[in-house]
Design a protein around this motif. Structure first.
Motif, PDB file in Angstrom:
ATOM      1  N   ALA A 133      37.261  22.794  40.635  1.00 34.86           N
ATOM      2  CA  ALA A 133      38.526  23.196  41.269  1.00 34.86           C
ATOM      3  C   ALA A 133      39.475  23.753  40.212  1.00 34.86           C
ATOM      4  O   ALA A 133      40.133  24.779  40.433  1.00 34.86           O
ATOM      5  N   TYR A 134      39.497  23.090  39.083  1.00 32.41           N
ATOM      6  CA  TYR A 134      40.356  23.537  37.992  1.00 32.41           C
ATOM      7  C   TYR A 134      39.888  24.895  37.464  1.00 32.41           C
ATOM      8  O   TYR A 134      40.683  25.820  37.281  1.00 32.41           O
ATOM      9  N   LEU A 135      38.582  25.014  37.272  1.00 38.33           N
ATOM     10  CA  LEU A 135      38.020  26.247  36.712  1.00 38.33           C
ATOM     11  C   LEU A 135      38.182  27.424  37.681  1.00 38.33           C
ATOM     12  O   LEU A 135      38.692  28.493  37.305  1.00 38.33           O
ATOM     13  N   PHE A 136      37.764  27.208  38.925  1.00 41.39           N
ATOM     14  CA  PHE A 136      37.819  28.312  39.899  1.00 41.39           C
ATOM     15  C   PHE A 136      39.269  28.611  40.290  1.00 41.39           C
ATOM     16  O   PHE A 136      39.663  29.777  40.357  1.00 41.39           O
ATOM     17  N   GLY A 137      40.009  27.538  40.526  1.00 44.13           N
ATOM     18  CA  GLY A 137      41.423  27.721  40.892  1.00 44.13           C
ATOM     19  C   GLY A 137      42.173  28.401  39.761  1.00 44.13           C
ATOM     20  O   GLY A 137      42.951  29.337  39.982  1.00 44.13           O
ATOM     21  N   GLY A 138      41.908  27.950  38.528  1.00 47.47           N
ATOM     22  CA  GLY A 138      42.588  28.513  37.359  1.00 47.47           C
ATOM     23  C   GLY A 138      42.217  29.970  37.149  1.00 47.47           C
ATOM     24  O   GLY A 138      43.103  30.828  36.961  1.00 47.47           O
ATOM     25  N   SER A 139      40.905  30.255  37.200  1.00 48.94           N
ATOM     26  CA  SER A 139      40.448  31.644  37.004  1.00 48.94           C
ATOM     27  C   SER A 139      41.036  32.544  38.084  1.00 48.94           C
ATOM     28  O   SER A 139      41.492  33.660  37.801  1.00 48.94           O
ATOM     29  N   TRP A 140      40.990  32.047  39.299  1.00 50.81           N
ATOM     30  CA  TRP A 140      41.507  32.839  40.427  1.00 50.81           C
ATOM     31  C   TRP A 140      43.001  33.122  40.233  1.00 50.81           C
ATOM     32  O   TRP A 140      43.462  34.252  40.394  1.00 50.81           O
ATOM     33  N   THR A 141      43.737  32.109  39.813  1.00 54.35           N
ATOM     34  CA  THR A 141      45.188  32.257  39.609  1.00 54.35           C
ATOM     35  C   THR A 141      45.473  33.265  38.486  1.00 54.35           C
ATOM     36  O   THR A 141      46.308  34.156  38.636  1.00 54.35           O
ATOM     37  N   VAL A 142      44.734  33.111  37.376  1.00 58.38           N
ATOM     38  CA  VAL A 142      44.949  34.013  36.229  1.00 58.38           C
ATOM     39  C   VAL A 142      44.665  35.449  36.631  1.00 58.38           C
ATOM     40  O   VAL A 142      45.471  36.360  36.372  1.00 58.38           O
ATOM     41  N   LEU A 143      43.519  35.650  37.295  1.00 60.64           N
ATOM     42  CA  LEU A 143      43.145  37.021  37.660  1.00 60.64           C
ATOM     43  C   LEU A 143      44.090  37.610  38.710  1.00 60.64           C
ATOM     44  O   LEU A 143      44.426  38.797  38.654  1.00 60.64           O
ATOM     45  N   THR A 144      44.520  36.768  39.627  1.00 60.48           N
ATOM     46  CA  THR A 144      45.449  37.252  40.660  1.00 60.48           C
ATOM     47  C   THR A 144      46.793  37.613  40.016  1.00 60.48           C
ATOM     48  O   THR A 144      47.389  38.646  40.327  1.00 60.48           O
ATOM     49  N   TRP A 145      47.191  36.755  39.083  1.00 58.96           N
ATOM     50  CA  TRP A 145      48.461  36.991  38.389  1.00 58.96           C
ATOM     51  C   TRP A 145      48.386  38.268  37.534  1.00 58.96           C
ATOM     52  O   TRP A 145      49.308  39.068  37.508  1.00 58.96           O
ATOM     53  N   LYS A 146      47.242  38.488  36.899  1.00 60.00           N
ATOM     54  CA  LYS A 146      47.095  39.649  36.010  1.00 60.00           C
ATOM     55  C   LYS A 146      46.930  40.950  36.778  1.00 60.00           C
ATOM     56  O   LYS A 146      47.351  42.002  36.308  1.00 60.00           O
ATOM     57  N   THR A 147      46.253  40.851  37.936  1.00 54.90           N
ATOM     58  CA  THR A 147      45.895  42.093  38.628  1.00 54.90           C
ATOM     59  C   THR A 147      46.568  42.241  39.988  1.00 54.90           C
ATOM     60  O   THR A 147      46.558  43.332  40.551  1.00 54.90           O
ATOM     61  N   GLY A 148      47.056  41.179  40.498  1.00 44.22           N
ATOM     62  CA  GLY A 148      47.674  41.240  41.818  1.00 44.22           C
ATOM     63  C   GLY A 148      46.642  41.218  42.943  1.00 44.22           C
ATOM     64  O   GLY A 148      46.972  41.319  44.123  1.00 44.22           O
TER      65      GLY A 148
END
Lengths: 344, 298
Positions: free
Chosen positions: B152-167
């Protein structure tokens, strides 16, 4: 009312490809509510197996047992039971409080009850100060206290204690014994499993001796230890023949036992105090000097050894009185005195 | 107390005990640094992802991309949709997790069941008023919870980072995490069974990783029959084919489940067959583990 009822319980380990070991061979036992019951036996007698069957850790081969009215081994039968096993290993990373919290949860206690009970049992075993210390750093004595606290956590009606004072220093033993006695006074039933006869003698009202998977003797401690009045008479001087003559003049059987130089020591079996005094009169009238008269009480150890010898086919038959260890009788006297003092 | 109330109380007690064992397993993982190490690794990965990738998005496409914020990546005249770029990164993460991540998860949870069965500890646990089935299930679910929290941390974190970086937020990536967790559960159930049977951590780990590896191995044997030509025609070939096919249908289909994780990331439709045929393995293994544990003497 019996809290434990055992009928024809048998357990055989192994089979199929390995050798079979008959740990229990048809055990019948009852333990009443509020009783302090001691299960004695040499190593490998089947004591732990019996307790484990009652607690559902081992499946019996045949027979049945009930615990607090429920079939032994079922989860419901263990709801009001505390167990302090001989071999226990708490995860070292948990603190004493966390261990008890986990077991409280497994017992289904709500948060408030858990907190209250943990405070209470830690105080009872004098471990409150160690609540937040990791179990990994505990000494054996502290682990023992923690195990007792854990066993007391459910406020059990029956407490199973497997070698409760094994490996504990004398002060620790006294402390654990007084905790157990307090619980006994509160009406809890104690089932003590031990080969430490002195401990059982000090704590239990009734005992059973288990040898090779069978109950060989059972009954109130007082009845098992019931002696034929027996005395040890020490006479000054080394005139064994003269002494024998004086002693047998009253028609008593006298057995000479090894004595220090300048003394003769005799074991006398007399019916009552009057008979003893007749013997002593006879001795005095023969001009012999009495050094010491000592009443020999059959200790639990003697009963125990006798029972084991009886159970062993072709045993050497060392019976009560046959063991000639100098300090034994004194040890019994001390035990009795301690017990009386504890009771006060 | 009525029978209904008694049954309800028993169920409530079992649920409390199950939660207690799950909580204890998570605490155990935390204290043994397992969870901390996994979280540290994941945090490093997320920090890397956040700092290494830097993209400028103009009208839904990547105008420029830089590594470490300064090194430009030539995109040329080609217009790369953000969704494609993000999906490629996420597929790479999924691929890494379905191999390295899964094996790591199996390694760190391999000793949970054998530890429960240690002499002195199992006596204490099994003498409580709880069914042994609850004990095994609680510990197994605890292990799954440890891995689930990390995922959850890994997928949630990756998803958040990528969404934040790319929208661009790709929910399929989160779904892929659940697919990988399911794959772990299937392989872990084999590990639970072997753990209960042997009480040995290394053997349990070998069993878990072996279960995962068998899934990778058996799929090509099932898919391409040419390998059977290595055997003489007749019964040897038939026997080899029969063994491979039987094992294929029994064992969890880790490779096909991995493919489904990738499909989820790419928002492609699932192939449900690997799920439906892998789940019985997990159920049977856990049931056998419970049954075996329930009839053992401790």
């Amino acid at each position: 009312m019996n809290v434990i009822e055992i009928h024809g319980l048998a357990k055989t380990f192994g089979g199929a490809f390995g050798s079979k070991v008959e740990a229990l061979r048809g055990v019948d036992l009852d333990v009443g509510a509020g009783e302090a019951f001691g299960l004695l036996g040499p190593n490998g007698a089947g004591k732990t197996t019996l307790v484990k069957i009652l607690l559902g850790l081992v499946e019996p081969s045949s027979g049945d047992a009930t615990l607090l009215g429920h079939p032994a081994g079922t989860p419901i039968s263990r709801r009001e039971v505390g167990y302090m096993p001989e071999r226990r290993s708490y995860p070292g990373f948990l603190t004493a409080g966390q261990v008890l919290d986990l077991f409280g949860k497994l017992l289904g206690m709500d948060t408030a009850t858990r907190r209250q009970r943990i405070d209470l049992v830690l105080e009872e075993v004098e471990m409150s100060a160690w609540r937040n210390q990791r179990v990994g750093g505990f000494s054996k004595g502290m682990q023992q206290r923690l195990a007792l606290a854990q066993a007391l956590l459910p406020d059990p009606k029956v407490l199973f204690l497997d070698e409760p004072t094994e490996g504990i220093d004398p002060l620790g033993r006294v402390s654990i014994r007084s905790i157990l006695r307090r619980n006994l006074e509160r009406g809890k039933t104690l089932f003590v499993n031990s080969h430490m006869l002195g401990e059982v003698e000090l704590l239990c009202d009734r005992v059973a001796i288990l040898v090779k998977g069978k109950v060989r003797r059972a009954g109130p401690l007082s009845s098992l230890r019931a002696p034929n009045p027996e005395y040890r008479l020490t006479l000054a001087g080394a005139d064994e023949d003269g002494a024998r003559q004086a002693l047998t003049a009253t028609g008593q059987e006298a057995e000479s036992i090894p004595a220090p130089p300048g003394l003769t020591v005799w074991r006398l079996e007399v019916g009552d105090r009057e008979e003893l005094n007749q013997v002593l009169d006879s001795v005095r009238s023969s001009g012999l000097e009495i050094e010491e008269v000592q009443r020999v009480r059959a200790s639990l150890e003697e009963v125990f050894v006798q029972t084991i010898n009886d159970a062993n086919e072709g045993g050497r038959g060392v019976g009560p009185g046959g063991i000639q260890t100098g300090g034994r009788d004194e040890a019994v006297e001390v035990s009795v005195a301690t017990r009386e003092a504890d009771n006060e | 107390m009525s029978e209904h109330t008694a049954a309800m109380n028993t169920r409530k007690l079992a649920a409390t005990q199950l939660l207690a064992l799950i909580g204890y397993t998570v605490r155990e993982a935390r204290h043994k640094w397992t969870l901390v190490a996994l979280f540290a690794l994941t945090t490093l990965f997320l920090l890397g992802l956040a700092t290494v990738v830097s993209v400028d998005v103009v009208e839904g496409s990547i105008a420029s991309a830089r590594l470490f914020g300064t090194i430009p990546l030539e995109v040329g005249n080609t217009t790369i949709p953000v969704s494609d770029a993000v999906t490629v990164i996420q597929v790479a993460i999924v691929s890494m997790l379905t191999t390295f991540g899964l094996v790591l998860a199996l390694f760190v949870t391999g000793n949970i069941v054998p530890l429960t069965l240690q002499t002195g500890w199992v006596d204490l646990l099994a003498s409580q008023p709880l069914a042994r089935t609850v004990l095994v299930t609680g510990r197994a679910l605890g292990a799954v919870a440890v891995v689930a929290v990390t995922f959850a941390y890994l997928f949630g974190g990756s998803w958040t980072v990528l969404t934040w970086k790319t929208g661009f937020g790709n929910a399929g990536f989160l779904l892929a995490g659940i697919v990988i967790l399911f794959t772990f559960l299937c392989c872990y159930s084999g590990m639970v069974l072997v753990g209960v049977l042997t009480r040995n951590s290394p053997i349990s780990i070998i069993a878990g990783v072996g279960t995962w590896f068998m899934g990778l191995l058996l799929y090509p044997l099932h898919r391409y029959e040419e390998w059977t030509t290595a055997f003489r025609s007749g019964w040897p070939r038939n026997l080899a084919s029969f063994i491979a096919e039987t094992l294929y249908w029994i064992m969890p289909k880790s490779l096909e489940l991995t493919e489904n994780a990738t499909k989820a990331t790419r928002a492609e439709p699932f192939n449900w067959m690997p799920f439906l045929t892998s789940l019985p393995f997990a159920i049977v293994c856990l049931a056998l583990a419970c049954w075996w544990f329930s009839r053992q003497d401790y």
